[in-house]
Write a protein that holds these residues in place. Structure first.
Motif, short mmCIF file in Angstrom:
data_model
loop_
_atom_site.label_atom_id
_atom_site.label_comp_id
_atom_site.label_asym_id
_atom_site.label_seq_id
_atom_site.Cartn_x
_atom_site.Cartn_y
_atom_site.Cartn_z
N ALA A 1 7.63 14.75 -5.73
CA ALA A 1 6.32 15.20 -6.29
C ALA A 1 6.22 16.49 -7.00
O ALA A 1 6.63 17.46 -6.24
N PRO A 2 5.62 16.57 -8.24
CA PRO A 2 5.76 18.13 -8.60
C PRO A 2 4.37 18.65 -8.01
O PRO A 2 3.42 18.05 -7.81
N VAL A 3 4.59 19.94 -7.55
CA VAL A 3 3.94 20.73 -6.97
C VAL A 3 2.48 21.16 -7.84
O VAL A 3 2.78 21.98 -8.94
N ALA A 4 1.45 20.78 -7.36
CA ALA A 4 0.39 21.46 -8.14
C ALA A 4 -0.02 22.89 -7.96
O ALA A 4 0.26 23.41 -7.15
N PRO A 5 -0.92 23.47 -9.05
CA PRO A 5 -1.28 24.74 -8.69
C PRO A 5 -1.92 25.30 -7.54
O PRO A 5 -1.45 26.33 -7.17
N ARG A 6 -3.14 24.65 -7.21
CA ARG A 6 -3.59 25.14 -5.97
C ARG A 6 -2.55 24.95 -4.53
O ARG A 6 -2.72 25.69 -3.81
N VAL A 7 -1.85 23.73 -4.76
CA VAL A 7 -0.91 23.70 -3.72
C VAL A 7 0.09 24.61 -3.50
O VAL A 7 0.48 25.22 -2.78
N ALA A 8 0.52 25.24 -4.81
CA ALA A 8 1.73 26.29 -4.88
C ALA A 8 1.03 27.55 -4.31
O ALA A 8 1.67 28.34 -3.62
N ALA A 9 -0.31 27.69 -4.73
CA ALA A 9 -0.84 28.97 -4.19
C ALA A 9 -0.91 28.90 -2.67
O ALA A 9 -0.85 29.90 -2.07
N ASP A 10 -1.27 27.79 -2.10
CA ASP A 10 -1.68 27.72 -0.59
C ASP A 10 -0.39 28.04 0.12
O ASP A 10 -0.06 28.68 1.17
N TRP A 11 0.76 27.42 -0.56
CA TRP A 11 2.20 27.40 0.16
C TRP A 11 2.68 28.67 0.29
O TRP A 11 3.24 29.02 1.23
N THR A 12 2.43 29.67 -0.79
CA THR A 12 3.00 30.86 -0.56
C THR A 12 2.50 31.78 0.62
O THR A 12 3.07 32.70 1.00
N ARG A 13 1.17 31.37 0.86
CA ARG A 13 0.52 32.15 2.14
C ARG A 13 1.29 31.56 3.43
O ARG A 13 0.84 32.41 4.25
N ILE B 1 0.71 -1.18 -0.09
CA ILE B 1 0.06 -0.06 0.25
C ILE B 1 0.73 1.23 -0.09
O ILE B 1 0.50 2.30 -0.74
N LEU B 2 1.91 1.31 0.76
CA LEU B 2 2.67 2.48 0.70
C LEU B 2 3.95 2.67 -0.14
O LEU B 2 4.63 3.71 -0.27
N ALA B 3 4.03 1.73 -0.92
CA ALA B 3 4.88 1.57 -2.20
C ALA B 3 4.83 2.57 -3.07
O ALA B 3 5.81 3.42 -3.46
N PRO B 4 3.64 3.45 -3.58
CA PRO B 4 3.59 4.43 -4.38
C PRO B 4 4.10 5.82 -3.52
O PRO B 4 4.74 6.60 -4.19
N ALA B 5 3.93 5.89 -2.18
CA ALA B 5 4.40 7.02 -1.73
C ALA B 5 5.99 7.01 -1.41
O ALA B 5 6.52 8.02 -1.41
N ILE B 6 6.45 5.84 -1.19
CA ILE B 6 7.63 5.58 -1.09
C ILE B 6 8.57 5.97 -2.39
O ILE B 6 9.40 7.04 -2.40
N ASP B 7 7.90 5.90 -3.49
CA ASP B 7 8.56 5.97 -4.74
C ASP B 7 8.49 7.58 -5.07
O ASP B 7 9.45 8.29 -5.53
N LEU B 8 7.20 8.14 -4.66
CA LEU B 8 7.06 9.63 -4.98
C LEU B 8 7.86 10.45 -3.98
O LEU B 8 8.46 11.43 -4.50
N ALA B 9 8.00 9.94 -2.75
CA ALA B 9 9.16 10.62 -1.83
C ALA B 9 10.38 10.56 -2.39
O ALA B 9 11.18 11.63 -2.36
N ARG B 10 10.62 9.52 -3.12
CA ARG B 10 12.17 9.42 -3.50
C ARG B 10 12.22 10.41 -4.83
O ARG B 10 13.42 11.14 -4.98
N ALA B 11 11.50 10.40 -5.61
CA ALA B 11 11.49 10.85 -6.83
C ALA B 11 11.20 12.43 -6.89
O ALA B 11 11.71 13.09 -7.68
N GLY C 1 4.75 23.14 -10.51
CA GLY C 1 5.86 22.17 -11.27
C GLY C 1 7.08 21.94 -10.73
O GLY C 1 7.72 20.87 -11.06
N THR C 2 7.43 22.57 -9.50
CA THR C 2 8.54 22.28 -8.79
C THR C 2 8.66 20.63 -8.22
O THR C 2 7.58 20.35 -7.66
N ARG C 3 9.53 20.07 -8.42
CA ARG C 3 9.63 18.79 -7.77
C ARG C 3 10.34 18.69 -6.35
O ARG C 3 11.27 19.57 -6.32
N MET C 4 9.66 18.07 -5.42
CA MET C 4 10.19 18.39 -4.05
C MET C 4 10.36 16.94 -3.50
O MET C 4 9.40 16.28 -2.76
N PRO C 5 11.77 16.23 -3.62
CA PRO C 5 12.04 15.12 -3.08
C PRO C 5 12.10 15.34 -1.66
O PRO C 5 12.27 16.20 -1.16
N GLN C 6 11.78 14.19 -1.09
CA GLN C 6 11.34 14.09 0.73
C GLN C 6 12.39 12.78 1.09
O GLN C 6 11.57 11.78 1.32
#
Length: 532
Positions: A149-161, A137-147, A186-191
């Protein structure tokens, strides 16, 4: 039917299974989990884990969750309370805050951090009801943390606040800022740290989070800030199955998460709304918004008076559910006739800092799941080795002693989180939820009314403009008809334009007669519903 010459989105129809989340990659993760042989529980947990990386300001393993599960043939859903408790040695720190003149727990104070409950819930629910196991179940999240995740538009707008909060903690700034700025869309944020932590959870389950190096890192981080947390607070944490809060509206059974969740307030609002002839009202007209606002003022006042952890000896042993419903029934005729309640003072919370996931699988098992760190970016406290960003759920306690819901060691705070389900007495009908802090209960009631009173499909009901009464002010989304605000002022409301969209929603309706699923996802977010 919507006007296809105007912008908008159609409801999604499918035959076998469906998922709806606030991010396309999370919805896709849920669908891929279902197609890999997982069930609705597996898919919901997989999607929520991915959302902790895609929307880190909303949710993550440092937060809490609730889940409702209803199978075909079940009269009511199972409900799991995956919320955390205050540290058992918190009392001296609470008294110090009171001595300093504080009236509420500050967002970034270590007392704001309750023991995260989500990971224990994921492990327990996966073990009890899933098919694939937590490692898959957690495999997709692990892969995304490694690679990354590209920041989505609404998420980017929230982040700046939320730059000031992120910049106030060195580890948080390193983890969630691109230099000194919020990441652009669009920024990729590895974790990297989160990749290691999720891997530990995938390998060892909840024990890999509440014990061992991850727990050591969490405890050291809180201790360095003066937190009262001890190792036993983490190793001793457990969630539990509880009976959902249940009621009815227009002949439909409605199930909500019970106290310490504010799901009881949804049932209270519906009880106050039911005597009114809402079907005769425009679902986006002034009279509809006025009714919702007046019911909300009364409901929130009941919440802030009675809602508590059922274990709180200053409250009722049902967490205030019966008292809330008694107050709602007493107010129903007055509200339907145009009466008003004294508004409750605004409490801390925010307007959209939660994720909600709805899934229905090919066996017609429906899951309704909400996961959150409360305020945007929670407490703003991040652990250096594990990457855990802590919740701020402790701010939901009332700080003054001697009343239900006040800050007590070992108790759960009153929760804004709500997940919902409707049924017909023998099977699920709709899995739904509305994100958004204090708006969640209001949003549940408004969404259900627009579907049950006006016959709208889930997407059409989600799309309509929203309003929220809080602290004596009625906020109205800017996408509403320009004539709406003047009309509400004419009805006696203090009105202002909402600074941000009010929450977000997902819903999946099972049309048993036609054998299809009908889903909707909120355009206020980046997400979508998908099915097959």
């Amino acid at each position: 039917m919507r006007d296809f010459q105007r912008p908008g989105r159609s409801a999604v129809y499918a035959n076998e299974a469906m998922a709806a989340t606030s991010h396309p990659l999370a919805t896709l993760t849920a669908i891929e989990t279902l197609r890999a042989g997982g069930n609705a529980v597996d898919a919901a947990i997989a999607a929520v884990a991915v959302l902790g990386l895609l929307e880190p300001h909303m949710t993550g393993i440092g937060g809490d969750c609730w889940m409702l599960i209803q199978r075909a043939g079940d009269a009511a859903p199972l409900c799991y309370n995956g919320t955390g408790r205050a540290a058992r040695s918190a009392e001296p720190a609470v008294l110090r805050l009171l001595d300093e003149g504080a009236v509420a727990v500050p967002q970034s104070h270590p007392l704001a951090v309750t023991i995260p409950g989500a990971v224990e819930a994921w492990d327990r629910l996966s073990t009890d009801h899933g098919r694939l196991g937590l490692d898959r179940i957690l495999a997709p999240a692990i892969d995304l943390a490694r690679a990354g995740a590209p920041v989505a538009p609404r998420v980017a707008a929230d982040w700046t606040r939320h730059l000031p909060l992120l910049q106030s903690n060195e580890i948080t700034a390193q983890s969630f800022l691109a230099g000194t700025r919020a990441p652009a869309a669009g920024t990729r944020m590895p974790q990297t740290q989160m990749c290691r932590t999720l891997s530990a959870i995938a390998k060892d389950g909840a024990r890999g989070f509440y014990d061992g190096w991850v727990a050591d890192d969490m405890l050291a981080t809180l201790k360095a800030l003066g937190g009262p947390h001890e190792a036993e607070d983490f190793t001793g944490h457990t969630g539990n199955y509880v009976a959902p809060a249940a009621g009815s509206y227009r002949g439909t059974r409605v199930f909500e998460t019970p106290p310490n969740s504010q799901g009881a307030i949804v049932l209270a609002l519906l009880a106050m709304m039911e005597p009114a002839d809402i079907a005769a009202l425009d679902p986006d007209g002034a009279a509809f918004h006025d009714l919702i606002a007046r019911a909300s003022e009364a409901g929130i006042a009941l919440r802030d008076r009675f809602l508590a952890d059922p274990a709180d000896d200053h409250g009722a042993d049902d967490g205030g559910l019966a008292q809330i419903m008694e107050g709602a029934r007493a107010a129903a005729a007055r509200i339907a006739a145009g009466g008003r309640a004294d508004p409750a003072p605004e409490r801390p919370g925010g307007s959209g800092d939660t994720v909600y996931v709805s899934v229905v699988d090919r066996d017609q098992t429906a899951v309704s799941m909400v996961n959150s760190i409360f305020h945007a970016f929670g407490s703003g406290i991040t652990c250096p080795r594990s990457g855990v960003l802590f919740n701020s759920r402790g701010t939901g306690f009332r700080l003054a002693p001697g009343m239900a819901g006040h800050y007590r060691p070992g108790l759960r705070p009153p929760h804004t989180l709500v997940a919902g389900m409707t049924g017909d007495g023998r099977r699920p009908v709709m899995s739904f939820g509305v994100m958004g802090g204090h708006y969640q209960a209001i949003g549940h009631a408004a969404l259900l009314s627009r579907i049950l009173d006006h016959g709208l499909d889930p997407q059409a009901a989600i799309d309509l403009p929203r309003s929220m009464a809080m602290g004596g002010v009625l906020e109205v989304e800017t996408g509403a008809d320009p004539a709406l605000m003047p009309r509400l002022i004419g009805l006696g409301h203090r009105v202002r334009a909402a600074a941000q969209p009010l929450g977000g929603a997902q819903a999946i309706l099972i049309d048993w007669d036609r054998g299809v699923l009908i889903g909707g996802s909120d355009p206020r977010k980046d997400g979508c519903a998908l099915g097959y």
